[in-house]
Design a protein around this motif. Structure first.
Motif, mmCIF file in Angstrom:
data_model
loop_
_atom_site.group_PDB
_atom_site.id
_atom_site.type_symbol
_atom_site.label_atom_id
_atom_site.label_comp_id
_atom_site.label_asym_id
_atom_site.label_seq_id
_atom_site.Cartn_x
_atom_site.Cartn_y
_atom_site.Cartn_z
ATOM 1 N N PHE A 1 1.692 7.205 4.942
ATOM 2 C CA PHE A 1 1.077 6.733 3.717
ATOM 3 C C PHE A 1 1.949 5.730 2.967
ATOM 4 O O PHE A 1 3.154 5.677 3.154
ATOM 5 C CB PHE A 1 0.791 7.925 2.788
ATOM 6 N N TYR A 2 1.304 4.959 2.111
ATOM 7 C CA TYR A 2 2.007 4.160 1.114
ATOM 8 C C TYR A 2 1.293 4.379 -0.213
ATOM 9 O O TYR A 2 0.127 4.775 -0.247
ATOM 10 C CB TYR A 2 2.017 2.672 1.488
ATOM 11 N N ILE A 3 1.998 4.141 -1.314
ATOM 12 C CA ILE A 3 1.404 4.413 -2.616
ATOM 13 C C ILE A 3 0.869 3.133 -3.239
ATOM 14 O O ILE A 3 1.515 2.085 -3.226
ATOM 15 C CB ILE A 3 2.408 5.100 -3.565
ATOM 16 N N GLU A 4 -0.366 3.226 -3.731
ATOM 17 C CA GLU A 4 -1.008 2.115 -4.432
ATOM 18 C C GLU A 4 -1.950 2.750 -5.450
ATOM 19 O O GLU A 4 -3.167 2.751 -5.306
ATOM 20 C CB GLU A 4 -1.783 1.242 -3.453
ATOM 21 N N GLY A 5 -1.346 3.343 -6.465
ATOM 22 C CA GLY A 5 -2.123 4.159 -7.390
ATOM 23 C C GLY A 5 -2.294 5.547 -6.793
ATOM 24 O O GLY A 5 -1.746 6.531 -7.269
ATOM 25 N N LEU A 6 -3.042 5.617 -5.704
ATOM 26 C CA LEU A 6 -3.169 6.828 -4.909
ATOM 27 C C LEU A 6 -2.403 6.627 -3.606
ATOM 28 O O LEU A 6 -1.920 5.532 -3.319
ATOM 29 C CB LEU A 6 -4.648 7.119 -4.612
ATOM 30 N N LEU A 7 -2.310 7.693 -2.798
ATOM 31 C CA LEU A 7 -1.731 7.532 -1.461
ATOM 32 C C LEU A 7 -2.780 6.962 -0.525
ATOM 33 O O LEU A 7 -3.892 7.494 -0.423
ATOM 34 C CB LEU A 7 -1.237 8.873 -0.915
#
Length: 395
Positions: free
Chosen positions: A375-381
């Motif tokens: 995963f990466y984070i962008e607001g949510l995962l």
């Protein structure tokens, strides 16, 4: 603390705001998500989901592809139409400037707190992403302000008549219409409307799209559970291709449990932060005012005390009798308390409509296993590289 990185875009709307202004606006906006209002959004949910299904027909029997890219654009189409009453054609127009700006703002604002240069307000303005960020804000806000002016002029003309669209149909309600017609205790200013519409766009498309994508991915790994969803859909629609109604969504009990289990299992909201307004004593430790406390939803939703065999995907955890056994705060994907997600019913109904639309037409098979995801984070995962599935046309 991290909300300040979003404030240039979202202002002090329901997500990032606080104090008396937040309390007043929360009270005023909550009725906008009543079931009677959501029923008026339902046709938009279903029509845009059908647009996505028609596009996905070209993917049948052509191998694995990233479903996340399609549900994200579909969610953007839905959230734009229901928040502003305007089509942005994210699914059909890959070069849409408005869609590109919204996606960029989401990416940059949520990555600021992982980059020390970007985190500094002064230095950020001189970076390339910083310049893009503020250009996008100017464009998005200008677009929303133009819609506000158009809507206000329409309201003046149609105070005593039924509003109709360009095809002569009764015009659909949009979130911005509710804000514009709110007069008590005082009308929203243009700036306040822009803040709330931007917040709705950010939070609404993100949660709906990622819930839809992960639920389809989960079912692609659970053929027996997917078969039960198909059976329930067939019992409701009886082979018809009619549009999905609010009554249909309310009757899909098993799908409802599947979506809730996907939100528990895939933890795309991994944590919630709160700034303490009074001292907290926790296990004998005194935590002072103004401390940021992080609630670890991943651990909560995978706690074997509440969820036996927590890494098994089991929708029956959400049977009424099972829910009754758990602590009321053992499951909080939309947070809880006075700052819980005001749009959670909107997000769930939107996601269930998109999922049902896809599964009425297709069988889904996932390429990867849940344990293989990164995963990466962008607001949510979000999943690195996307969520790859293959589609087979149902007979």
């Amino acid at each position: 603390m991290i909300y300040r990185y979003m404030e240039p875009w979202l202002g002090t709307g329901l997500l990032t705001g606080g104090g008396n202004k937040w309390r007043v606006h929360r009270k005023l906006i909550t009725p906008a998500f009543h079931f009677s209002i959501l029923d008026k959004f339902a046709e938009t949910f279903a029509e845009r989901a059908d647009d996505m299904v028609h596009i996905l027909e070209d993917k049948v029997s052509k191998g694995y592809f990233d479903i996340d890219a399609y549900v994200t654009k579909c969610a953007l189409d839905i959230i734009a139409e229901t928040s502003m009453g305007k089509r942005v054609y994210a699914l059909k127009d890959p070069k849409s400037k408005y869609v590109d700006a919204i996606v960029s703002l989401c990416e940059i604002s949520t990555r600021r707190y992982t980059n020390p240069i970007w985190a500094n307000d002064f230095l950020f303005k001189f970076t390339k992403p910083g310049k893009r960020f503020f250009d996008d804000i100017e464009y998005v806000n200008g677009n929303t302000l133009k819609i506000i002016e158009e809507k206000r002029a329409q309201l003046e003309k149609t105070k005593s008549t039924i509003r109709v669209d360009e095809l002569g149909r009764k015009e659909r309600l949009a979130f911005i219409d509710i804000l514009l017609t709110t007069q008590e205790p005082k009308p929203f200013t243009d700036e306040e409307i822009i803040e709330q519409v931007n917040t709705f766009m950010f939070a609404g498309q993100d949660t709906s799209s990622i819930t839809t994508g992960f639920t389809l991915f989960a079912l692609g790994n659970e053929p027996e559970i997917q078969a039960k969803v198909h059976e329930e859909l067939d019992s409701v629609f009886q082979g018809s291709d009619r549009i999905i109604t609010p009554q249909d969504i309310a009757s899909l009990d098993y799908l409802d449990r599947v979506v809730k289990e996907a939100m528990r299992y895939y933890y795309f909201v991994p944590e919630i932060g709160r700034c303490l307004t009074e001292e907290l004593v926790l296990d004998g430790h005194h935590i002072p005012v103004c401390t940021t406390v992080i609630l670890d939803l991943y651990e909560l939703h995978h706690n074997p005390e509440h969820y036996p065999d927590p890494y098994k995907f089991d929708p029956d955890r959400f049977l009424p009798e099972e829910v009754a056994k758990r602590h009321v705060y053992a499951y909080v994907p939309f947070s809880a308390g006075p700052r819980n997600c005001v749009g959670q019913k909107f997000g769930l109904r939107n996601a269930k409509t998109m999922i049902a639309s896809v599964l009425r037409k297709f069988k889904v098979k996932s390429r990867d296993k849940p344990q293989d995801l990164r995963f990466y984070i962008e607001g949510l995962l979000r999943p690195q590289g996307g969520l790859y599935v293959a589609l087979e046309l149902r007979k």
